[in-house]
Each structure stands twice: as C-alpha cells, then as structure tokens.
Design a protein around this motif. Structure first.
Motif, PDB file in Angstrom:
ATOM      1  N   UNK A  22       1.017  -1.303  -0.129  1.00 10.34           N
ATOM      2  CA  UNK A  22       0.083   0.032   0.097  1.00 10.34           C
ATOM      3  C   UNK A  22       0.933   1.149   0.015  1.00 10.34           C
ATOM      4  N   UNK A  23       1.875   1.284   0.800  1.00 11.77           N
ATOM      5  CA  UNK A  23       2.909   2.354   0.691  1.00 11.77           C
ATOM      6  C   UNK A  23       3.638   2.631  -0.401  1.00 11.77           C
ATOM      7  N   UNK A  24       4.020   1.291  -0.909  1.00 10.92           N
ATOM      8  CA  UNK A  24       4.585   1.549  -2.410  1.00 10.92           C
ATOM      9  C   UNK A  24       3.789   2.067  -3.617  1.00 10.92           C
ATOM     10  N   UNK A  25       2.625   1.755  -3.377  1.00  8.44           N
ATOM     11  CA  UNK A  25       1.438   2.423  -4.381  1.00  8.44           C
ATOM     12  C   UNK A  25       1.406   3.932  -4.135  1.00  8.44           C
ATOM     13  N   UNK A  26       1.400   4.373  -2.830  1.00 10.56           N
ATOM     14  CA  UNK A  26       1.257   5.614  -2.412  1.00 10.56           C
ATOM     15  C   UNK A  26       2.325   6.404  -2.932  1.00 10.56           C
ATOM     16  N   UNK A  27       3.807   5.786  -2.967  1.00  8.48           N
ATOM     17  CA  UNK A  27       4.891   6.520  -3.256  1.00  8.48           C
ATOM     18  C   UNK A  27       4.969   6.828  -4.915  1.00  8.48           C
ATOM     19  N   UNK A  28       4.488   5.909  -5.647  1.00 12.25           N
ATOM     20  CA  UNK A  28       4.247   5.738  -7.071  1.00 12.25           C
ATOM     21  C   UNK A  28       3.260   6.658  -7.411  1.00 12.25           C
ATOM     22  N   UNK A  29       2.241   6.689  -6.743  1.00  8.73           N
ATOM     23  CA  UNK A  29       1.169   7.781  -7.418  1.00  8.73           C
ATOM     24  C   UNK A  29       1.116   9.236  -6.983  1.00  8.73           C
ATOM     25  N   UNK A  30       1.746   9.172  -5.835  1.00  5.01           N
ATOM     26  CA  UNK A  30       1.552  10.845  -5.039  1.00  5.01           C
ATOM     27  C   UNK A  30       3.319  11.467  -5.164  1.00  5.01           C
ATOM     28  N   UNK A  31       3.948  10.714  -4.857  1.00  4.04           N
ATOM     29  CA  UNK A  31       5.254  11.724  -4.726  1.00  4.04           C
ATOM     30  C   UNK A  31       5.902  12.234  -5.972  1.00  4.04           C
ATOM     31  N   UNK A  32       6.273  13.434  -6.068  1.00  2.00           N
ATOM     32  CA  UNK A  32       6.644  14.057  -7.279  1.00  2.00           C
ATOM     33  C   UNK A  32       7.776  14.995  -7.137  1.00  2.00           C
ATOM     34  N   UNK A  33       8.474  15.297  -8.069  1.00  2.00           N
ATOM     35  CA  UNK A  33       9.894  16.178  -8.099  1.00  2.00           C
ATOM     36  C   UNK A  33      10.757  16.293  -7.116  1.00  2.00           C
ATOM     37  N   UNK A  34      10.489  17.423  -6.217  1.00  3.78           N
ATOM     38  CA  UNK A  34      11.409  17.610  -4.896  1.00  3.78           C
ATOM     39  C   UNK A  34      10.972  16.786  -3.643  1.00  3.78           C
TER      40      UNK A  34
END
Length: 462
Positions: A22-34
């Motif tokens: 679930x956390x790995x999907x969050x990182x892929x879907x949400x985290x951007x750029x800086x």
C-alpha cells in the motif's frame, strides 16, 4: 516531506506485510519532483532505514527491505494470549464450581502486571517518536508522519481490564466457589485499570508535533477483512466522529486518534491498509496552507480554530501552535545542518585556519567563522553602534551521533561614524578551536544575529 514510521514493537507480521505494498503504491502515485521521503522503524530503539531522499526508486527498495524484517509484535501478542488464557481458566472454574479455583485477586494481579509491561513498552516508543518529530522542526515545506502501529493506547491493558470486569460480574452471578466469589466481590478492577494512563504523554507528543509543524497520520491496521474496513465509509474516519472498531477492541480512545486530531491529520483504527493509504493519498494532494502574522514571543502555546463559512464544508487543522524563539530553534537547526543544508541568510562561511593538532584520539581544529559585516544589524546607542551575534557549533561523523551544541556569543561596538561603505567588504572573523572526538569529521556552525534574528549556516568535512 513524508516520514514513514513502522512500529515493529507492536506490528504483527500479517499486518506489516499488507502495509508495504500500500505504501509503495502511495509513493508511485503521489510523490513528485522535490518531494522527499524518510523511512524509520522502531523495535526497542529507532532505526533510520532510509534518510531523506527524492529518489523514489531508493524509497521502493527501502520499503521492500524493511518489509522483509521480522518485527517483535508477536511477543506482545504472546503476552496478551497468556493473560487471556489465565482469565479463561478462571471463567471455566467459575462455570463448573471448582473449589480449587484461583483467587480472583491473583488473576487481577496478573492483568496489572500485563498493563504495567505495556505501559513500560509504550514509553520508549513514544520517546523515539518525540525525537523524530522534534527533529523535523527545522525541515521546510509541508511535513507529514505516517505511523503504523498495532497498539498505541491511552490506557495500556484497558481492554483486558474491561474483559476481566465482565468475568467478575459473571462469577458473582454464577455458581462459582465461595472462595472465588468472595475474592471477586472485593476486587476493584476499574480502580486498578485507572492506574495505567498514558494520555498526558500522548498529548505532549501532539504538542511537540504541532510545534514542529507536523501532521500525524496513523494506522492501526486490520487485515482480517472485518470491522470498519467492511463499511468503506470514509466519513467515519474524521477525528471527533470516529466510529471505529475500538469499542470492540479497547474501551477508550486510541492514542493514535488523539495524535491525528491534535495535528490536523487522520487516524484509521481497524482498517485495511490499502483503503487507509488511499485516503492518505487524497489528503496529501488536497489541502490549504494558511498563515498569519503573530506577535507572540517564543515559548508560548496558543490554540488554533479554523471555521468554514459554509455549513456543508468540514475542515481539519492543527489544534495549537507553540511559538519558538530563534534562540530555541538554533540548536535544532545547526544539528540538522549536518544532513540537510539550512538557509544561509547571513552569508557566513567556515574555514580551517591553521595546523590541526592531534592529541590521542582527539583532533584540535582551529577554525574561522567569516561573517559579512554588512549583513549584521547594529543600532545607535549613545556614541556607538551596538549589536551582537551568537555562534552555535555541532560535530558528527560516520555512525557517531551528533554532539551537543556549543554556544558562544560576541557583542559588537562600532564607532557611530561607521558607514555602510566601510562595511561593504569587511568580514567579521570569529576564531575558535573545535575538538573532534574519534570518529567525527564534520563540523556544523550556525550564527544568529541578536538584533535582526537573521541566521546563517555553514559546514565543512575534515
């Protein structure tokens, strides 16, 4: 900035395994750029599995790594099972009228020992969280901490005490031996339960998080497919309106709920990780950042209330703010400068100014802190211009923890006739000798202007 904090001292392996994807999907879907992520785990002590990074590939790998580690939640579960077995034995004895049944006060004593152990276990876990959250005070940007834990109770052992009180009532109403009935009649289960209360420690953690500008999101997961996860009603997860499974599991508000509500975050008690993390994703992507100018001095805590004008709009926000003075923040910031460069508004620089002496395991390093005089603020007082600054020093290196912060101050008195042109290219040179213990090779320096409260930071590696 997002910190992922896994409380391995309480998490069971099946719950832990469900959180990682679930956390790995969050990182892929949400985290951007800086955007930056840190991963920390706790099991007897806190471990930084991954320091701040914008490399999302590294984050995914670190999550895989911590996901394969064995937590110690099973130890807590085994202790809980033992005390439940003891209580069930008492219930069985009461139901068949066994005259050799245990004294009820012995059962109560066992539950007290269990609650005492749970309270002792919570203290270092909460302390580790305090240290982590406090270190975020000097980090810029929006800051969130996601906590995954199977137990963060305001009343350790409270659910077992509640069950024991039920058992006591059954014994008194049933055909148990007079010995068991007599000891059950005089036992004060609710009084014993009230002795174990961690509410103040959790509220203090919430205040520290607010002072650091951190929103707490917390998950006490349920991977069984039952409880609140079946409803899918996200409205139930708003702090203050939580209708979670805690009533079936514990008789009091979970400490994770208190932390989340105090800091403007969310808590999910008894929910499947995938659904909880999906709600977190929506929260990270949709928010307002509000600011206002306050005249309050440092060290004062004030309440905050945010009200929408529209009746159909619901808001969450932190409940209080602690105003910290520049002086109180400098120790944190000069330590943080070792890992993440702080803003250098004063334009200071640091240089080694001579021969380094070695004495045993220690190195004596002469350094000059260079401060552009034009950036310091002075004011006229009588026949002179006065001002001053403080210099803060911290060292670290390798696996060594950052040292304590040393502070030295210097007062300025310049002739009243001093002009800006005279100061244009003039540096203030502050000389000092720094002692590096064995294993330390980094020096961090911060400077605070007494008049303007402007700051500057620099560091060097030996």
């Amino acid at each position: 900035r997002l910190v992922v904090y896994l409380d391995d001292s309480t998490l069971l392996s099946n719950n832990r395994k469900a959180i990682i994807p679930a956390l790995k999907k969050l990182i892929t879907d949400t985290m951007r750029g800086d955007d930056q992520v840190m991963i920390a785990t706790y099991s007897q002590s806190m471990k930084i599995g991954l320091p701040w990074t914008s490399d999302m590939g590294a984050v995914q790998s670190a999550l895989d790594s911590v996901g394969s580690e064995a937590g110690t939640g099973r130890i807590r579960q085994a202790a809980r099972k033992r005390i439940e077995d003891d209580i069930r034995s008492a219930v069985s004895a009461a139901s068949i009228g066994n005259t050799s049944a245990s004294d009820f006060r012995d059962i109560l004593s066992g539950v007290r020992n269990y609650a005492s152990s749970a309270a002792r276990d919570l203290a270092p876990s909460a302390g580790a969280l305090e240290d982590l959250v406090e270190s975020l005070a000097v980090v810029g940007g929006r800051k969130s901490v996601f906590i995954a834990s199977d137990s963060f109770s305001t009343r350790p052992g409270g659910d077992v005490f509640a069950y024991l009180e039920n058992v006591r009532q059954q014994i008194l109403a049933g055909d148990a031996s007079e010995k068991l009935k007599g000891s059950a009649r005089t036992a004060r289960v609710t009084t014993a339960a009230s002795e174990f209360n961690t509410n103040d420690a959790i509220l203090a953690l919430g205040r520290i998080a607010n002072a650091a500008g951190v929103a707490v999101y917390a998950l006490d997961p349920d991977t069984s497919g039952g409880g609140l996860a079946e409803s899918g009603n996200l409205d139930q997860l708003v702090p203050g309106q939580l209708q979670s499974g805690t009533s079936a599991r514990t008789p009091e508000v979970d400490g994770l709920q208190i932390l989340a509500e105090a800091t403007g975050g969310l808590a999910w008690i008894g929910m499947r990780p995938a659904l909880a993390v999906e709600t977190l994703r929506a929260d990270l992507e949709n928010y307002y950042s509000l600011g206002y100018r306050a005249k309050t001095g440092g060290g004062v805590e004030r309440s905050i209330e945010v009200k929408p004008k529209r009746a159909d709009v619901r808001v969450r926000a932190k409940k209080s703010i602690l105003f910290r003075s520049a002086e109180s923040e400098m120790s944190d910031r000069v330590t943080a400068n070792l890992q993440s460069a702080q803003l250098n508004d004063l334009g200071i620089s640091l240089e080694v100014a001579g021969e380094v002496r070695t004495e045993g395991d220690k190195r004596h390093v002469p350094v000059h802190v260079m401060i552009p005089a034009r950036n310091l603020t002075v004011v006229p007082e009588g026949s002179v211009l006065t001002g001053g600054f403080s210099v803060y020093v911290c060292t670290a290196g390798g696996k060594a923890e950052p040292s304590g912060v040393n502070e030295q101050s210097h007062e300025i008195q310049w002739p009243l006739s001093t002009t800006a042109e005279q100061l244009k290219d003039r540096p203030m040179v502050f000389a000092m000798e720094i002692v590096l213990e064995k294993g330390r090779d980094q020096i961090s320096v911060g400077v605070l202007d007494h008049r303007s409260q402007a700051t500057g930071f620099s560091k060097i590696a030996m």
